[in-house]
Design a protein around this motif. Structure first.
Motif, PDB file in Angstrom:
ATOM      1  N   ILE A   1       0.846  -1.202   0.000  1.00  0.00           N
ATOM      2  CA  ILE A   1       0.000   0.000   0.000  1.00  0.00           C
ATOM      3  C   ILE A   1       0.876   1.245   0.000  1.00  0.00           C
ATOM      4  CG2 ILE A   1      -1.649   1.353   1.366  1.00  0.00           C
ATOM      5  CD1 ILE A   1      -2.830  -1.422   2.281  1.00  0.00           C
TER       6      ILE A   1
ATOM      7  N   ILE B   1       0.273   5.634  -0.395  1.00  0.00           N
ATOM      8  CA  ILE B   1      -0.738   5.818   0.650  1.00  0.00           C
ATOM      9  C   ILE B   1      -0.171   5.282   1.965  1.00  0.00           C
ATOM     10  CG2 ILE B   1      -3.078   5.202   1.385  1.00  0.00           C
ATOM     11  CD1 ILE B   1      -3.393   6.535  -1.205  1.00  0.00           C
TER      12      ILE B   1
ATOM     13  N   ALA C   1      -0.250   3.490   5.539  1.00  0.00           N
ATOM     14  CA  ALA C   1      -1.061   2.382   6.049  1.00  0.00           C
ATOM     15  C   ALA C   1      -0.476   1.896   7.368  1.00  0.00           C
ATOM     16  CB  ALA C   1      -1.101   1.238   5.038  1.00  0.00           C
TER      17      ALA C   1
ATOM     18  N   THR D   1      -5.678   1.932   5.579  1.00  0.00           N
ATOM     19  CA  THR D   1      -4.973   3.070   5.006  1.00  0.00           C
ATOM     20  C   THR D   1      -5.283   4.309   5.825  1.00  0.00           C
ATOM     21  OG1 THR D   1      -6.779   3.752   3.555  1.00  0.00           O
ATOM     22  CG2 THR D   1      -5.231   2.113   2.679  1.00  0.00           C
TER      23      THR D   1
END
Length: 192
Positions: free
Chosen positions: A55, A60, A62, A76
């Motif tokens: 991720i 993003i 996480a 997330t």
């Protein structure tokens, strides 16, 4: 290891849209005024750690948390980046797969990390037992990606797409690349 496919997850540039692989499994989005958050319950620490890494490669943030029941949850950060993905994968408050979706190699990799498991000489990609309407559409989506699965376990709590046959398994392995570098991941990775 044989030569990887040109379309392998290892050669594709990570993108937010790849996180759809988590929604193909049992992932869910929640929306707030600040944006959307994607979360998924997993059954092993290696899955959680590997998903956080994947991720974050998509740009993003996480982390891993524990649910009230004690399950591992990968989630997330809340952000506008996931709003479009949520809109594509929902109809109101219900998860609904886009009918024209074709899982990228990286989306397939995330799906395998989140919910893949060996089944003798076959391989199972777990599905969301709470989103049964998505199951046949996901089977069709995987066919469009060149892997024809069989839908199994639809009446139980562990529905999945079963991938059988050397060519189909080879295509999956070529697409998703090498397993994360843990013994547990290696045991759960598809083999040809």
């Amino acid at each position: 290891m044989g030569q990887l496919s040109f379309f392998s997850a290892e050669t594709d540039e990570p993108a937010v849209d790849d996180l759809a692989g988590l929604l193909a499994a049992n992932g869910h989005c929640a929306v707030s005024a600040s944006g959307a958050r994607l979360s998924i319950v997993v059954d092993a620490a290696w899955r959680a750690e590997s998903l956080v890494t994947e991720i974050e490669r998509c740009g993003i943030d996480a982390d891993v948390a524990r649910s009230e029941e004690g399950s591992l949850v990968v989630r997330t950060a809340i952000g506008a980046e996931l709003t479009a993905l949520n809109a594509t994968w929902s109809r109101g408050a219900v998860k609904a797969m886009p009918v024209d979706w074709v899982p990228s190699a990286r989306a397939q990799r995330l799906w395998v990390i989140a919910a893949g498991r060996p089944d003798a000489d076959r391989y199972l990609l777990g599905l969301d037992p709470h989103a049964r309407d998505t199951h046949p559409v996901l089977a069709t989506a995987l066919m469009r990606a060149g892997i024809a699965p069989t839908l199994v376990g639809t009446r139980g709590t562990n529905p999945a797409l079963r991938i059988a046959g050397r060519r189909r398994l080879l295509r999956l392995v070529e697409n998703i690349g090498a397993p994360p570098e843990t013994a547990d991941a290696d045991q759960c990775w598809p083999r040809v």
